[in-house]
Motif scaffolding. Structure first.
Motif, PDB file in Angstrom:
ATOM      1  N   LEU A 156       8.616  51.339  50.564  1.00  0.00           N
ATOM      2  CA  LEU A 156       9.639  50.526  51.209  1.00  0.00           C
ATOM      3  C   LEU A 156       9.103  49.116  51.381  1.00  0.00           C
ATOM      4  O   LEU A 156       7.998  48.919  51.883  1.00  0.00           O
ATOM      5  CB  LEU A 156      10.006  51.117  52.575  1.00  0.00           C
ATOM      6  CG  LEU A 156      10.835  50.224  53.503  1.00  0.00           C
ATOM      7  CD1 LEU A 156      12.246  50.040  52.969  1.00  0.00           C
ATOM      8  CD2 LEU A 156      10.864  50.807  54.916  1.00  0.00           C
ATOM      9  N   VAL A 157       9.892  48.128  50.960  1.00  0.00           N
ATOM     10  CA  VAL A 157       9.588  46.721  51.205  1.00  0.00           C
ATOM     11  C   VAL A 157      10.698  46.163  52.088  1.00  0.00           C
ATOM     12  O   VAL A 157      11.879  46.233  51.730  1.00  0.00           O
ATOM     13  CB  VAL A 157       9.497  45.905  49.895  1.00  0.00           C
ATOM     14  CG1 VAL A 157       9.159  44.448  50.216  1.00  0.00           C
ATOM     15  CG2 VAL A 157       8.456  46.507  48.960  1.00  0.00           C
ATOM     16  N   PHE A 158      10.313  45.629  53.245  1.00  0.00           N
ATOM     17  CA  PHE A 158      11.278  45.048  54.184  1.00  0.00           C
ATOM     18  C   PHE A 158      10.884  43.609  54.460  1.00  0.00           C
ATOM     19  O   PHE A 158       9.724  43.307  54.759  1.00  0.00           O
ATOM     20  CB  PHE A 158      11.309  45.847  55.486  1.00  0.00           C
ATOM     21  CG  PHE A 158      12.206  45.262  56.539  1.00  0.00           C
ATOM     22  CD1 PHE A 158      13.584  45.314  56.400  1.00  0.00           C
ATOM     23  CD2 PHE A 158      11.661  44.647  57.657  1.00  0.00           C
ATOM     24  CE1 PHE A 158      14.414  44.766  57.373  1.00  0.00           C
ATOM     25  CE2 PHE A 158      12.481  44.098  58.634  1.00  0.00           C
ATOM     26  CZ  PHE A 158      13.861  44.159  58.486  1.00  0.00           C
ATOM     27  N   ASP A 159      11.847  42.697  54.343  1.00  0.00           N
ATOM     28  CA  ASP A 159      11.602  41.275  54.553  1.00  0.00           C
ATOM     29  C   ASP A 159      12.022  40.900  55.971  1.00  0.00           C
ATOM     30  O   ASP A 159      13.210  40.957  56.316  1.00  0.00           O
ATOM     31  CB  ASP A 159      12.384  40.447  53.532  1.00  0.00           C
ATOM     32  CG  ASP A 159      11.842  39.033  53.413  1.00  0.00           C
ATOM     33  OD1 ASP A 159      11.331  38.509  54.418  1.00  0.00           O
ATOM     34  OD2 ASP A 159      11.913  38.458  52.310  1.00  0.00           O
ATOM     35  N   ARG A 160      11.042  40.514  56.784  1.00  0.00           N
ATOM     36  CA  ARG A 160      11.340  40.166  58.172  1.00  0.00           C
ATOM     37  C   ARG A 160      12.075  38.842  58.293  1.00  0.00           C
ATOM     38  O   ARG A 160      12.665  38.548  59.331  1.00  0.00           O
ATOM     39  CB  ARG A 160      10.037  40.104  58.972  1.00  0.00           C
ATOM     40  CG  ARG A 160       9.424  41.470  59.231  1.00  0.00           C
ATOM     41  CD  ARG A 160       8.062  41.387  59.866  1.00  0.00           C
ATOM     42  NE  ARG A 160       7.067  40.804  58.962  1.00  0.00           N
ATOM     43  CZ  ARG A 160       5.746  40.919  59.130  1.00  0.00           C
ATOM     44  NH1 ARG A 160       5.281  41.573  60.168  1.00  0.00           N
ATOM     45  NH2 ARG A 160       4.900  40.388  58.261  1.00  0.00           N
ATOM     46  N   SER A 161      12.056  38.034  57.249  1.00  0.00           N
ATOM     47  CA  SER A 161      12.701  36.725  57.329  1.00  0.00           C
ATOM     48  C   SER A 161      14.213  36.800  57.114  1.00  0.00           C
ATOM     49  O   SER A 161      14.969  36.058  57.748  1.00  0.00           O
ATOM     50  CB  SER A 161      12.083  35.772  56.306  1.00  0.00           C
ATOM     51  OG  SER A 161      12.344  36.214  54.985  1.00  0.00           O
TER      52      SER A 161
END
Length: 410
Positions: free
Chosen positions: A149-154
């Motif tokens: 899983l890749v999640f972008d906090r921006s």
């Protein structure tokens, strides 16, 4: 004078009968049953000999492997196998020119990374592939088995995939606030109109399994248990004067609330399930160990020390503190699944990065990485030629370090 020769008398041929075979050889003729018995005895002897030989070889093999157990890892075995076939693994140094905010991890014997250039993977055969077409500004990367899983906090984008295949993804308009991954599936926290938080639980194939709507708590974290039966929800309630943290356990199969554990006035930071099924909860002032039945099995308060960073291992939690007293400036402490201390070491300087995996924890200082067991006993040090800005770790102890945009495997 004519001489007459006397005719020679012919000697009659005498037919002498041969002696029986046993009289000629001095040996007795074996019967068929005796021959079969003899063959069976010979076969059993060789079978016993081969079994003894195999057992002896196994004993020597076990003794040899035990003597080099600290040198054997999945990666070393794989490299040896590939060297026999002339295959060169090209992942020892990856000049990917990654940004300092890149997220990376060891994945399927290779390397997985996400940054502004997208998601890139490289396998043990040295073949590089990519996944998705998104640019990740501030990514968080989680790996569970063959999935990641890749999640972008921006911008709240996420990509849930397996190798270079997409299982589920969402762009900035998806409304995802937080995302987490476990062995059983994907959990998303969304902010929707009318609810403080909406939690969606997906299987490993991307199927929606469960949905929870919270009208009382903001979602600070959520995680699906490894067996897929329980959702742990880290809720935050706030008023004009205070805020409180509560852990909710929801039965996924029956879609109902199973237990509630209030943790008092604290700011929730982290949530993880340890190997024995206990959930570790980190707040700004304490570490808690909670069972899904709603029982608090242990806790430890931080006191005057300030939490700097944390990491979760297989069955332990590693916490890095900034000390507010004279002496060493920092302290690393590990805790078991009951929130009891396993080990503690004092540090003069703050590490640039920390990572934990399996029963190991690693700290990065300038151009060196120290690798510790969970109990923080004797450690090993890996030296690099450049400043280390980030590290990742495998269960076997392989260190993946980011330095000047290049990934190094040590």
């Amino acid at each position: 004078m004519i001489r007459k020769f006397k005719k020679k008398e012919e000697t009659p041929e005498i037919d002498i009968p041969l002696a029986p075979e046993e009289e000629q050889t001095g040996r007795r003729v074996l019967s068929e049953s005796e021959k079969r018995a003899r063959r069976a005895r010979i076969k059993s002897f060789f079978t016993a000999f081969l079994v003894a030989l195999v057992l002896l070889g196994a004993v020597f093999a076990v003794g040899y492997l035990y003597s080099i157990r600290d040198k054997v890892s999945a990666r070393s075995i794989r490299n040896y196998w590939n060297s026999l076939w002339g295959i060169r693994i090209s992942t020892d140094t990856l000049d990917w020119n990654l940004t300092d905010s890149a997220a990376f991890a060891l994945y399927q014997g290779g390397v997985l990374a996400a940054d502004l250039s997208g998601i890139r993977l490289i396998g043990t055969d040295g073949i590089e592939t990519s996944a998705g077409n998104h640019s990740w500004q501030d990514p968080v990367l989680e790996v569970a088995g063959t999935r990641y899983l890749v999640f972008d906090r921006s911008d709240s984008s996420f990509f849930f995939g397996e190798e270079d295949k997409e299982i589920l993804s969402s762009g900035p308009s998806g409304g995802v606030v937080r995302a987490s991954l476990s062995d059983a599936g994907l959990t998303l926290i969304k902010s929707e109109s009318g609810d403080l938080a909406t939690v969606e639980v997906y299987s490993n194939t991307g199927k929606l399994l469960f949905e929870y709507h919270s009208t009382e708590f903001f979602g600070a974290g959520a995680l699906l248990s490894g067996d897929g039966k329980t959702l742990a929800f880290l809720g935050l309630s706030a008023s004009s004067t205070s805020f409180e943290t509560t852990v909710l356990f929801l039965d996924v199969e029956n879609a109902e609330l199973a237990a509630t554990v209030p943790l008092g006035e604290a700011l929730p930071l982290g949530l993880a399930e340890l190997s024995d099924g206990v959930f570790a909860v980190i707040t700004d002032n304490a570490l808690y160990s909670v069972e899904r039945a709603g029982r608090l099995v242990g806790s430890t308060l931080f006191g005057s020390d300030t939490l700097s960073s944390y990491a979760f291992g297989n069955d332990f939690t590693a916490l890095l503190f900034r000390r507010n007293q004279t002496g060493s400036r920092y302290k690393l402490v590990t805790y078991d699944s009951n929130s009891s201390p396993l080990g503690s070491i004092s540090l003069l300087h703050e590490p640039q990065a920390m990572a934990a995996e399996g029963r190991l924890v690693a700290l990065a200082y300038e151009s060196a990485v120290d690798l510790f067991p969970a109990a923080l006993g004797s450690h090993s040090t890996t030296e690099l030629d450049h400043y280390v800005s980030g590290i990742a770790l495998s269960r076997e102890g392989t260190v993946l370090a980011l330095s000047d945009g290049t990934l190094y495997l040590k």
